[in-house]
Design an enzyme around this catalytic site. Structure first.
Site, PDB file in Angstrom:
ATOM      1  N   ASP A  13      -7.232  27.204 -14.183  1.00  0.00           N
ATOM      2  CA  ASP A  13      -6.394  25.997 -13.505  1.00  0.00           C
ATOM      3  C   ASP A  13      -5.100  26.357 -13.195  1.00  0.00           C
ATOM      4  OD1 ASP A  13      -9.047  24.698 -13.757  1.00  0.00           O
ATOM      5  OD2 ASP A  13      -8.461  24.128 -15.930  1.00  0.00           O
ATOM      6  N   LYS A  16      -4.286  29.353  -8.827  1.00  0.00           N
ATOM      7  CA  LYS A  16      -4.532  30.430  -8.145  1.00  0.00           C
ATOM      8  C   LYS A  16      -5.096  30.281  -6.746  1.00  0.00           C
ATOM      9  CE  LYS A  16      -7.843  31.314 -11.227  1.00  0.00           C
ATOM     10  NZ  LYS A  16      -7.437  30.448 -12.634  1.00  0.00           N
ATOM     11  N   GLY A  40     -12.886  26.291 -10.022  1.00  0.00           N
ATOM     12  CA  GLY A  40     -12.442  25.233  -9.075  1.00  0.00           C
ATOM     13  C   GLY A  40     -11.209  25.507  -8.652  1.00  0.00           C
ATOM     14  N   HIS A  41     -11.076  25.876  -7.318  1.00  0.00           N
ATOM     15  CA  HIS A  41      -9.772  26.164  -6.731  1.00  0.00           C
ATOM     16  C   HIS A  41      -9.654  25.233  -5.488  1.00  0.00           C
ATOM     17  CE1 HIS A  41     -10.325  30.726  -8.113  1.00  0.00           C
ATOM     18  NE2 HIS A  41     -10.067  29.831  -9.051  1.00  0.00           N
ATOM     19  N   GLN A 204     -11.031  31.332 -13.542  1.00  0.00           N
ATOM     20  CA  GLN A 204     -10.888  31.133 -14.920  1.00  0.00           C
ATOM     21  C   GLN A 204      -9.409  31.911 -15.396  1.00  0.00           C
ATOM     22  OE1 GLN A 204     -14.390  32.171 -14.581  1.00  0.00           O
ATOM     23  NE2 GLN A 204     -14.597  29.777 -14.027  1.00  0.00           N
TER      24      GLN A 204
HETATM   25  P1  IMP Z   1     -18.535  27.839 -18.962  1.00  0.00           P
HETATM   26  O1  IMP Z   1     -17.572  28.873 -18.325  1.00  0.00           O
HETATM   27  O2  IMP Z   1     -18.767  26.618 -18.060  1.00  0.00           O
HETATM   28  O3  IMP Z   1     -19.688  28.419 -19.662  1.00  0.00           O
HETATM   29  O4  IMP Z   1     -17.363  27.119 -19.995  1.00  0.00           O
HETATM   30  C1  IMP Z   1     -16.955  27.802 -21.154  1.00  0.00           C
HETATM   31  C2  IMP Z   1     -15.425  27.569 -21.190  1.00  0.00           C
HETATM   32  O5  IMP Z   1     -14.726  27.819 -20.010  1.00  0.00           O
HETATM   33  C3  IMP Z   1     -15.023  25.935 -21.155  1.00  0.00           C
HETATM   34  O6  IMP Z   1     -13.920  25.638 -22.256  1.00  0.00           O
HETATM   35  C4  IMP Z   1     -14.752  25.628 -19.894  1.00  0.00           C
HETATM   36  O7  IMP Z   1     -13.961  24.321 -20.037  1.00  0.00           O
HETATM   37  C5  IMP Z   1     -13.910  26.936 -19.523  1.00  0.00           C
HETATM   38  N1  IMP Z   1     -13.829  26.961 -18.127  1.00  0.00           N
HETATM   39  C6  IMP Z   1     -15.007  27.372 -17.289  1.00  0.00           C
HETATM   40  N2  IMP Z   1     -14.528  27.499 -16.009  1.00  0.00           N
HETATM   41  C7  IMP Z   1     -13.115  26.982 -15.980  1.00  0.00           C
HETATM   42  C8  IMP Z   1     -12.239  26.838 -14.973  1.00  0.00           C
HETATM   43  O8  IMP Z   1     -12.184  27.329 -14.066  1.00  0.00           O
HETATM   44  N3  IMP Z   1     -10.954  26.330 -15.494  1.00  0.00           N
HETATM   45  C9  IMP Z   1     -10.730  26.105 -16.504  1.00  0.00           C
HETATM   46  N4  IMP Z   1     -11.233  26.083 -17.776  1.00  0.00           N
HETATM   47  C10 IMP Z   1     -12.639  26.719 -17.172  1.00  0.00           C
END
Ligand code: IMP
Length: 406
Positions: A13, A16, A40-41, A204
Site C-alpha cells: 500500500d 505503487k 489493490g492499486h 505488496q
Molecule cells: P495474503 O496475501 O492474502 O495471504 O495475506 C498475507 C498478509 O499480506 C496479510 O497481512 C495481508 O494483509 C497482507 N497483504 C496482502 N496483500 C496486500 C496488499 O496488497 N497490501 C497490503 N497488505 C497486503
C-alpha cells in the site's frame, strides 16, 4: 531499451499504482510478476478512480502492452469482474495478455483461507486464497491456465473439492479470458528484443515477502527483483532501475509485528487523513512512523537505485515528526534485521524528532520550494536509507509529483 522494476519497500500500500501510472508513458510494456487479487492499486486520473487488483495498472495508458506474468496467481472470477469494470470505465483490453503458465486460485483456496483465519493460526490474510494457491503450485498439485487447454480439465477441476457448479463456472470464466492467454515468457523476450521498454510492477511490499518479510505474517510470493525475474522469465542482468516506493510514514494491514506503530490519536489522524483503508478488503490500516532499519533492510535486499516517497502531504500539520533510526533489544543496538517475529515484538526503537511544517504542499513542483522542514525531512530520509530520492508525491493526483534529477 531497458527493464525497470517498481517495488513496495514497506508492508504494501505504498502508492505503487500512482507511480506506475505516472511512469507508464516511458514504457511500452508493464508486467505484474507476483501476488494475486490480494493486491489493490488505485489510480486517479482526471477525477476518475480506477481500482486494479490483477490487471497491471499500466493498462490505463492506451497502447501499453499489459501482461500478467506467470508468477501471479489468478482468480478467474476476480479477473473477469475486473476486466468488465475497467471496460465500463473506458479501458481497452486489446493489449492485455495473461500467462499460460500462471496458476489459478480456486474457490476451495478461499475457503481454506477463511478456515485458517477462524483459528488461533490466523495471520490476517486478505482472504483471497493466495497462500493455499501458492502452496498447491509448490506441491505440484495446482492448476495452471494452460491446463484449461487440455481435454481432461473438467476431471482435474472435479478432483479439487469444487462443487459441480463451481467446476462449470471455472470453465465458463476461462472462456472469457481465453483470447488473452499466451506464452508471456516469449512475448516479453520478443518485446525486449524489439527495443521496447518494460516495467515490472510489484505488488505488496518487501516486508510481506515470503523469505525476507515478518514470517509468518507475510504473503506467499516475493515482491523483490528476484521475484520479478522468477515471475516474468526476464533475466537478472537485464534489470536497470530498481525504484523503491515508500510512504512518508508506515502502514500495515493484517497481523504481525510493527515496531514504529502508533496506537494513539496521532495514528488515527494519519489513518483518516491518508485514507488508510484497504483497497481490497476495506480494513483500517495500522499506521506508524517511518522506520529506517526496516527501509535500509528492504533497500539492501532489492538493490534499490532510487526512492519514491508518497503521501508527504499527510504529514503536513504534524508538529513533531518522528523517524525510527535504530532498533535495540535489552539496550543492545541490533545490526541486521530480526528474523523472528517474537524478537521484532520486543525491539525498542530509538527515534529522531524532526520539526514538522504547517503549510500545505500540494501543487509545489520543486524541492527548493517545499517548506524548509519538509526539505530537511527528505534529506534525513535520504541519508538514513542511503538511496537518493527521485520522486515525491504530495496528493493522489498524478500532477502532484515532484521529480528530481539524480
Ligand atoms: P495474503 O496475501 O492474502 O495471504 O495475506 C498475507 C498478509 O499480506 C496479510 O497481512 C495481508 O494483509 C497482507 N497483504 C496482502 N496483500 C496486500 C496488499 O496488497 N497490501 C497490503 N497488505 C497486503
Amino acid at each position: 531499451m531497458f527493464v525497470d522494476i517498481i517495488i513496495g519497500l514497506q508492508w504494501g500500500d505504498e502508492g505503487k499504482g500512482k507511480l506506475v501510472d505516472l511512469l507508464t508513458p516511458e514504457y511500452q510494456c508493464v508486467v505484474r510478476y507476483q501476488g494475486g487479487d490480494n493486491a489493490g492499486h488505485t489510480v486517479v486520473r482526471d477525477d476518475q478512480k480506477f481500482k486494479f487488483h490483477l490487471v497491471p495498472s499500466g493498462i490505463s495508458n492506451p497502447g501499453t502492452l499489459a501482461v500478467i506474468g506467470h508468477g501471479v496467481v489468478v482468480n478467474l472470477q476476480s479477473l473477469v469482474t475486473e476486466i468488465d469494470t475497467l471496460l465500463k470505465q473506458g479501458i481497452t483490453f486489446e493489449n492485455f495478455r495473461l500467462s499460460d503458465r500462471a496458476f489459478v486460485v480456486l474457490p476451495v483456496h478461499k475457503r481454506e483461507d477463511a478456515k485458517r483465519e477462524a483459528t488461533s493460526d490466523a495471520i490476517g490474510t486478505t482472504g483471497r486464497g493466495i497462500g493455499p494457491a501458492y502452496r498447491d503450485k509448490v506441491a505440484r498439485t495446482g492448476i495452471r491456465i494452460a491446463d484449461f487447454l487440455e481435454e481432461d480439465i473438467r476431471a482435474r477441476l472435479s478432483n479439487k473439492e469444487l462443487t459441480a457448479e463451481e467446476v462449470d463456472e471455472q470453465l465458463t470464466l476461462f472462456e472469457r479470458v481465453r483470447p488473452y492467454v499466451c506464452d508471456t515468457v516469449s512475448l516479453l523476450h520478443k518485446t525486449r528484443k524489439e527495443g521496447r521498454n518494460i516495467l515490472m510492477e510489484g505488488a505488496q511490499g518487501v516486508m510481506l515477502d515470503i523469505d525476507f518479510g515478518t514470517y509468518p505474517y507475510v504473503t506467499s510470493s516475493s515482491p523483490t527483483p528476484g521475484g520479478g525475474c522468477l515471475g516474468t522469465g526476464l533475466p537478472p542482468g537485464c534489470l536497470n532501475r530498481v525504484i523503491g516506493v515508500m510512504k512518508a510514514y508506515t502502514t500495515r494491514v493484517g497481523l504481525g509485528p510493527f515496531p514504529t506503530e502508533l496506537t494513539d490519536a496521532l495514528g488515527d489522524r494519519l489513518r483518516e487523513k491518508g485514507l488508510e483503508f484497504g483497497t481490497t478488503t476495506g480494513r483500517p490500516r495500522r499506521c506508524g512512523w517511518m522506520d529506517l532499519p526496516q527501509l535500509r533492510y528492504a533497500a539492501m535486499i532489492c538493490g534499490v537505485t532510487e526512492l519514491a516517497i508518497m503521501k508527504l502531504d499527510v504529514l503536513s500539520d504534524v508538529e513533531t515528526i518522528r523517524v525510527g533510526r535504530t532498533y535495540a533489544i535489552d539496550g543492545k543496538v541490533l545490526d541486521g534485521y530480526p528474523s523472528r517475529a517474537s524478537m521484532l515484538e520486543k525491539v525498542t526503537v530509538d527515534y529522531a524528532d524532526l520539526p514538522g511544517w504547517r503549510e500545505p504542499i500540494e501543487g509545489i513542483r520543486e524541492r527548493s520550494k517545499l517548506p524548509r522542514a519538509a526539505q530537511d525531512y527528505l534529506a534525513f530520509v535520504e541519508r538514513g536509507v542511503g538511496v537518493p530520492i527521485r520522486y515525491v508525491s504530495t496528493s493522489p493526483d498524478r500532477d502532484d509529483t515532484l521529480k528530481f534529477d539524480l
